[in-house]
Design an enzyme around this catalytic site. Structure first.
Site, PDB file in Angstrom:
ATOM      1  N   ARG A  27       0.831  -1.222   0.000  1.00 36.92           N
ATOM      2  CA  ARG A  27       0.000   0.000   0.000  1.00 36.92           C
ATOM      3  C   ARG A  27       0.857   1.259   0.000  1.00 36.92           C
ATOM      4  NH1 ARG A  27      -5.339  -0.726   2.461  1.00 36.92           N
ATOM      5  NH2 ARG A  27      -6.063  -2.686   1.611  1.00 36.92           N
ATOM      6  N   ARG A  31      -3.473   6.806   0.987  1.00 38.20           N
ATOM      7  CA  ARG A  31      -3.986   8.020   1.621  1.00 38.20           C
ATOM      8  C   ARG A  31      -3.047   8.691   2.614  1.00 38.20           C
ATOM      9  NH1 ARG A  31      -9.404   5.103   3.224  1.00 38.20           N
ATOM     10  NH2 ARG A  31      -7.873   3.440   3.178  1.00 38.20           N
ATOM     11  N   ARG A  40      -6.955  11.709  -5.749  1.00 36.23           N
ATOM     12  CA  ARG A  40      -8.162  10.989  -5.334  1.00 36.23           C
ATOM     13  C   ARG A  40      -9.345  11.923  -5.102  1.00 36.23           C
ATOM     14  NH1 ARG A  40     -11.805   8.799  -3.720  1.00 36.23           N
ATOM     15  NH2 ARG A  40     -11.834   7.288  -2.030  1.00 36.23           N
ATOM     16  N   ASP A  76      -6.675  -2.884  -7.064  1.00 34.57           N
ATOM     17  CA  ASP A  76      -7.182  -3.491  -5.838  1.00 34.57           C
ATOM     18  C   ASP A  76      -7.471  -4.959  -6.097  1.00 34.57           C
ATOM     19  OD1 ASP A  76      -8.098  -2.546  -3.017  1.00 34.57           O
ATOM     20  OD2 ASP A  76      -9.553  -4.031  -3.653  1.00 34.57           O
ATOM     21  N   TYR A 152     -14.347 -12.125   0.741  1.00 31.51           N
ATOM     22  CA  TYR A 152     -15.105 -10.902   0.435  1.00 31.51           C
ATOM     23  C   TYR A 152     -16.368 -11.210  -0.364  1.00 31.51           C
ATOM     24  CZ  TYR A 152     -11.337  -7.919   2.123  1.00 31.51           C
ATOM     25  OH  TYR A 152     -10.426  -7.277   2.927  1.00 31.51           O
TER      26      TYR A 152
HETATM   27  O1  CP3 Z   1       0.221  -1.751  -2.387  1.00 32.31           O
HETATM   28  C1  CP3 Z   1      -0.080  -0.834  -3.181  1.00 32.31           C
HETATM   29  O2  CP3 Z   1       0.339   0.336  -3.065  1.00 32.31           O
HETATM   30  C2  CP3 Z   1      -0.930  -1.183  -4.391  1.00 32.31           C
HETATM   31  C3  CP3 Z   1      -2.301  -0.947  -4.239  1.00 32.31           C
HETATM   32  C4  CP3 Z   1      -3.188  -1.849  -3.397  1.00 32.31           C
HETATM   33  C5  CP3 Z   1      -4.414  -1.392  -2.897  1.00 32.31           C
HETATM   34  N1  CP3 Z   1      -5.085  -2.441  -2.354  1.00 32.31           N
HETATM   35  C6  CP3 Z   1      -4.865   0.003  -2.988  1.00 32.31           C
HETATM   36  C7  CP3 Z   1      -5.954   0.454  -2.120  1.00 32.31           C
HETATM   37  C8  CP3 Z   1      -3.085  -3.201  -3.064  1.00 32.31           C
HETATM   38  C9  CP3 Z   1      -1.933  -4.157  -3.305  1.00 32.31           C
HETATM   39  C10 CP3 Z   1      -4.299  -3.571  -2.423  1.00 32.31           C
HETATM   40  C11 CP3 Z   1      -4.609  -4.940  -1.969  1.00 32.31           C
HETATM   41  C12 CP3 Z   1      -5.795  -5.191  -1.169  1.00 32.31           C
HETATM   42  N2  CP3 Z   1      -7.031  -4.606  -1.255  1.00 32.31           N
HETATM   43  C13 CP3 Z   1      -5.863  -6.204  -0.178  1.00 32.31           C
HETATM   44  C14 CP3 Z   1      -4.750  -7.163   0.166  1.00 32.31           C
HETATM   45  C15 CP3 Z   1      -3.707  -6.552   0.982  1.00 32.31           C
HETATM   46  C16 CP3 Z   1      -4.158  -6.123   2.342  1.00 32.31           C
HETATM   47  O3  CP3 Z   1      -4.050  -4.923   2.617  1.00 32.31           O
HETATM   48  O4  CP3 Z   1      -4.571  -6.993   3.111  1.00 32.31           O
HETATM   49  C17 CP3 Z   1      -7.154  -6.183   0.365  1.00 32.31           C
HETATM   50  C18 CP3 Z   1      -7.677  -7.058   1.490  1.00 32.31           C
HETATM   51  C19 CP3 Z   1      -7.892  -5.168  -0.321  1.00 32.31           C
HETATM   52  C20 CP3 Z   1      -9.319  -4.811  -0.151  1.00 32.31           C
HETATM   53  C21 CP3 Z   1      -9.426  -3.399   0.249  1.00 32.31           C
HETATM   54  N3  CP3 Z   1      -9.258  -2.338  -0.624  1.00 32.31           N
HETATM   55  C22 CP3 Z   1      -9.588  -2.865   1.545  1.00 32.31           C
HETATM   56  C23 CP3 Z   1      -9.815  -3.684   2.808  1.00 32.31           C
HETATM   57  C24 CP3 Z   1      -9.530  -1.475   1.431  1.00 32.31           C
HETATM   58  C25 CP3 Z   1      -9.558  -0.450   2.552  1.00 32.31           C
HETATM   59  C26 CP3 Z   1     -10.825   0.262   2.629  1.00 32.31           C
HETATM   60  C27 CP3 Z   1     -10.623   1.556   3.392  1.00 32.31           C
HETATM   61  O5  CP3 Z   1     -11.283   2.520   3.006  1.00 32.31           O
HETATM   62  O6  CP3 Z   1      -9.802   1.601   4.314  1.00 32.31           O
HETATM   63  C28 CP3 Z   1      -9.318  -1.160   0.069  1.00 32.31           C
HETATM   64  C29 CP3 Z   1      -9.220   0.183  -0.516  1.00 32.31           C
HETATM   65  C30 CP3 Z   1      -7.890   0.574  -1.024  1.00 32.31           C
HETATM   66  N4  CP3 Z   1      -7.077  -0.245  -1.755  1.00 32.31           N
HETATM   67  C31 CP3 Z   1      -7.282   1.857  -0.912  1.00 32.31           C
HETATM   68  C32 CP3 Z   1      -6.076   1.787  -1.607  1.00 32.31           C
HETATM   69  C33 CP3 Z   1      -5.089   2.899  -1.818  1.00 32.31           C
HETATM   70  C34 CP3 Z   1      -7.895   3.073  -0.237  1.00 32.31           C
HETATM   71  C35 CP3 Z   1      -8.948   3.592  -1.165  1.00 32.31           C
HETATM   72  C36 CP3 Z   1      -9.133   5.083  -1.156  1.00 32.31           C
HETATM   73  O7  CP3 Z   1      -8.323   5.824  -1.731  1.00 32.31           O
HETATM   74  O8  CP3 Z   1     -10.156   5.504  -0.605  1.00 32.31           O
END
Ligand code: CP3
Length: 344
Positions: A27, A31, A40, A76, A152
């Site tokens: 990640r 943010r 964003r 994602d 999910y």
């Molecule tokens: O690592 C990186 O920089 C690449 C981007 C990346 C994202 N998600 C961007 C993201 C990667 C590799 C993921 C993987 C992902 N997504 C996983 C596996 C890794 C982990 O963290 O366990 C999972 C379970 C998800 C599902 C998901 N997507 C969740 C639980 C969330 C968080 C929701 C929240 O609002 O907190 C996301 C959203 C997400 N994925 C964001 C980003 C940058 C935030 C979205 C935003 O900008 O609002």
């Protein structure tokens, strides 16, 4: 030898000893970075994932700011369920919401088996764009592992204990198996499409595998991850799990080239169980809130335990949105300055 970021990453991912372990973190685009929030503010998260120009821009942001050794394509794990016909939404502050969860055999049969080239073209496009703009920086592709995606898709949202998802395994194993088989094939093809687009490696995220017992990991998540990874050729395959220390010996059986470790794992013990298999990790993302001197100490302890060969430095899970950038900077500076002890 003059080390480039490509040779540094590839040497570590294939078990060799680079000039120093490469540094990137899960990640890393997100943010906690003001420049990410600026992009964003004009676009929804999923539209950002689907827009190669903007996705490439946010992929580059942490690489440019911190001079990291690898990028990870901005996307994602939930783009795969979406391509299979399950609507996905992100309500700010509430995490992902899948409004039509998959609970029955009829639900599984109604899923689309997408041709990834048609259904998910924007992620390989983002990879190619990044490679054209920053050819000196290796970029990783990724996907969610079948079991974690099942979590999910069945639950419909994030969960601590995944009651709906796990109970499907036990109440309707045939349906659960059909879903895992389908996911394994789609995920494998999607990872291969990212390798074909030039990914230097791919990471399979099995974030929720640790919700299973040893027996059930072996029965469900392990063969599904094996099946997905077996479809991928031509680049190192990293397999990340969380909370799986009790069955790390099984995690190795996925056949992954590199094992991603969460912060609970003791690196020396993990090495003893994994043998020569390269590792990635594993600083606690919350430790980035510590004073810089403490961060430096923790980074050195992780790298000393890793020994400098077959080790990619990373966090043990994704960086959190409220993380202080000064903590991230301290971590990266310490990791880049680390030298193996003379006795090693
Ligand atoms: O690592 C990186 O920089 C690449 C981007 C990346 C994202 N998600 C961007 C993201 C990667 C590799 C993921 C993987 C992902 N997504 C996983 C596996 C890794 C982990 O963290 O366990 C999972 C379970 C998800 C599902 C998901 N997507 C969740 C639980 C969330 C968080 C929701 C929240 O609002 O907190 C996301 C959203 C997400 N994925 C964001 C980003 C940058 C935030 C979205 C935003 O900008 O609002």
């Amino acid at each position: 030898m003059t080390w480039t970021r490509h040779t540094r990453l590839n040497t570590a991912l294939t078990g060799g000893r680079p000039d120093r372990p490469p540094v990137w973190f899960m990640r890393q685009a997100g943010r906690y970075l003001p420049e990410y929030n600026a992009v964003r503010s004009g676009i929804s998260f999923l539209d950002l994932c689907r827009n190669p120009e903007l996705a490439c821009e946010v992929t580059r942001q942490p690489v440019d700011r911190f001079d990291l050794d690898a990028a990870i394509v901005f996307s994602d794990i939930l783009v795969v369920p979406e391509a299979m016909g399950v609507p996905v939404a992100f309500e700010s502050g509430h995490g992902p919401l899948l409004s039509r969860p998959v609970r029955t055999r009829a639900d599984v049969d109604a899923l689309i088996r997408p041709d990834v080239a048609d259904a998910l073209p924007t992620i390989p496009a983002t990879l190619k764009l990044f490679r054209a703009l920053r050819p000196e920086v290796p970029i990783l592709g990724f996907a969610g592992a079948p079991f974690t995606l099942l979590c999910y898709m069945v639950e419909g949202h994030g969960s601590k204990d995944w009651q709906a998802a796990k109970s499907l395994l036990f109440s309707d194993p045939t349906t659960a198996q059909a879903l895992l088989d389908l996911l394994a094939d789609v995920v494998g093809d999607f990872l291969q499409a990212q390798v074909d687009a030039g990914a230097a490696g791919v990471q399979l995220f099995d974030t929720w595998a640790g919700a299973l017992s040893t027996e059930d990991y072996e029965r469900w998540a392990l063969p599904a991850a094996q099946r997905a990874l077996a479809r991928v050729k031509g680049a190192p395959r990293i397999y990340y799990t969380k909370d799986t220390a009790p069955f790390l010996h099984l995690v190795k059986q996925t056949g992954a080239d590199v094992i991603g470790l969460d912060w609970r794992q003791d690196i020396k013990r993990a090495r003893a169980e994994l043998g020569d298999t390269p590792i990635q990790g594993n600083m606690d993302p919350l430790a980035l809130y510590a004073p810089p001197a403490d961060i430096t100490r923790r980074v050195n302890a992780i790298l000393d335990a890793g020994g400098g060969a077959g080790h990619v430095f990373n966090l043990g899970h994704g960086v959190l949105p409220t993380t202080p950038i000064t903590g991230v900077e301290a971590m990266i500076a310490a990791a880049k300055a680390w030298q193996p002890k003379a006795s090693l």
